[in-house]
Design a protein around this motif. Structure first.
Motif, PDB file in Angstrom:
ATOM      1  N   ILE A  52       0.837  -1.207   0.000  1.00  0.00           N
ATOM      2  CA  ILE A  52       0.000   0.000   0.000  1.00  0.00           C
ATOM      3  C   ILE A  52       0.868   1.252   0.000  1.00  0.00           C
ATOM      4  N   ASP A  53       1.875   1.274   0.848  1.00  0.00           N
ATOM      5  CA  ASP A  53       2.775   2.426   0.939  1.00  0.00           C
ATOM      6  C   ASP A  53       3.480   2.681  -0.399  1.00  0.00           C
ATOM      7  N   GLY A  54       3.933   1.613  -1.039  1.00  0.00           N
ATOM      8  CA  GLY A  54       4.598   1.746  -2.332  1.00  0.00           C
ATOM      9  C   GLY A  54       3.678   2.297  -3.407  1.00  0.00           C
ATOM     10  N   LEU A  55       2.444   1.811  -3.430  1.00  0.00           N
ATOM     11  CA  LEU A  55       1.479   2.309  -4.418  1.00  0.00           C
ATOM     12  C   LEU A  55       1.182   3.787  -4.205  1.00  0.00           C
ATOM     13  N   GLN A  56       1.091   4.199  -2.948  1.00  0.00           N
ATOM     14  CA  GLN A  56       0.745   5.588  -2.652  1.00  0.00           C
ATOM     15  C   GLN A  56       1.909   6.549  -2.887  1.00  0.00           C
ATOM     16  N   LYS A  57       3.124   6.043  -2.834  1.00  0.00           N
ATOM     17  CA  LYS A  57       4.302   6.905  -3.006  1.00  0.00           C
ATOM     18  C   LYS A  57       4.854   6.906  -4.429  1.00  0.00           C
ATOM     19  N   THR A  58       4.357   6.014  -5.271  1.00  0.00           N
ATOM     20  CA  THR A  58       4.902   5.873  -6.615  1.00  0.00           C
ATOM     21  C   THR A  58       4.633   7.108  -7.469  1.00  0.00           C
TER      22      THR A  58
END
Length: 75
Positions: A52-58
């Motif tokens: 989730i964190d990766g998707l939101q920061k991409t």
């Protein structure tokens, strides 16, 4: 926009997804499924939180990115 993703194993609700273009939802689905396979089948320490964190920061600068200058708006 805020989107949700569902896989066979998990549900990822209310993701603040910053990537532009409909095709990026498909790319995100591929990335989520790959991360789940790497975790489940190969023991990589990838948590649902990290996905989730990766998707939101991409971000993908320069590719379908909004640019504002004065009163003009460019994609």
């Amino acid at each position: 926009p805020e989107v949700s993703f569902k896989t066979r194993n998990n549900f990822y609700p209310h993701i603040r997804f910053k990537m532009e273009g409909e095709h990026q939802y498909i790319n995100a689905c591929v990335a989520i499924n790959l991360a789940e396979i790497l975790h489940k089948d190969f023991g990589f320490p990838i948590s649902q939180y990290e996905i989730i964190d990766g998707l939101q920061k991409t971000k993908h600068k320069g590719r379908l990115e909004w640019y504002f200058e004065d009163e003009s708006r460019f994609l």
